[in-house]
Enzyme design. Structure first.
Site: not given
Ligand code: PGA
Length: 251
Positions: A164, A97, A9-11, A170, A209, A95, A230-231
């Site tokens: 999640e 966010e 997930n590159w956001k 994050g 994470s 998601h 994500g990250g």
């Molecule tokens: P993260 O994000 O790996 O940076 O914690 C995961 C996500 O929000 O899908």
């Protein structure tokens, strides 16, 4: 048998040029990996270029959001058909966010899942509790509410769930493998009560994470069928090590 699915997930990261560079570097690193389904979810603006560079590869494409109408006066929105048009196989829906910053609710998530499934897109449906909810002992109540609200009257063809925990996204704080397994098992039991034995075939990803160092122990849990990253997905080397968790074993 559930084939593991690992999605990036590159956001809101990556221009079109960065997307092209990433894919050029990433594909050789995961060449020949066919026991894991690999998915990249770039921002909308990079989907077409990603589709072009992923063509014929073992990596599939996902979008990070979708609207439920087919077309019309909905300024700024993107329809499921448009995602099919740029060769998306999946779409991430709900998601945390989007729930937190863009007002998504179980109802809007439910409409989006309906439209995406009807269009033949696979859905990566995200659920998870906040730290406050966990500390108040409400984790299972929250998961049940999000699941039943999001899936009300919905078919589950091509459905993937991503658990999640919001406090792990994050933050560098990963759920322990035991916490992940406990939540995943609860989710699978809920799916069984909603849909019966087909719940055994639904993949439940862990997100929050995920890193090359912790993916193998998470994947060793019975009900953890993959990851939403994500990250640690923003660098081809790091994401490829996550995808190849069987070889690296945390290394
Ligand atoms: P993260 O994000 O790996 O940076 O914690 C995961 C996500 O929000 O899908």
């Amino acid at each position: 048998m559930r084939i593991p699915l690992i999605a990036a997930n590159w956001k809101m990261h990556m221009t079109t040029a960065e997307t092209r560079e990433y894919i050029t570097e990433f594909l050789p690193l995961v060449e020949g990996v066919n026991d894991v389904e690999i998915v990249l979810a770039p921002p909308f603006t990079s989907l077409a270029v990603a589709a072009k560079f992923l063509k014929g590869s073992n990596v599939k494409l996902a979008a990070q959001n979708v609207f439920w109408e087919e077309k019309g006066a909905y300024t700024g929105e993107i329809s499921p058909q448009m995602l099919k048009d740029v060769e998306c196989s999946y779409v991430i829906i709900g998601h945390s966010e989007r729930r937190q910053y863009f007002g998504e609710t179980d109802e809007t998530v439910n409409k989006k899942i309906g439209a995406a499934v009807a269009t033949g897109l696979g859905v990566i449906f995200c659920i998870g509790e906040t730290l406050e909810e966990r500390e108040a002992g409400k984790t299972f109540d929250v998961l049940k509410k999000q699941l039943t609200g999001g899936l009300r009257d919905r078919k589950i063809d091509g459905l993937v769930i991503a658990y999640e925990p919001v406090w792990a996204i994050g933050t560098g704080k990963t759920a322990t493998p035991e916490q992940a397994q406990e939540a995943h098992e609860f989710i699978r039991n809920e799916l069984r009560s909603l849909y019966g034995d087909v719940s055994e075939s639904i993949r439940i990803l862990y997100g929050g994470s995920v890193k090359p160092e912790n993916i193998a122990t998470l994947m060793a849990q019975r009900d953890v069928d993959g990851g939403l990253v994500g990250g640690a997905s923003l660098k081809p080397d790091s994401f490829s090590r996550i995808v190849k968790f069987k070889e690296t074993q945390g290394g």
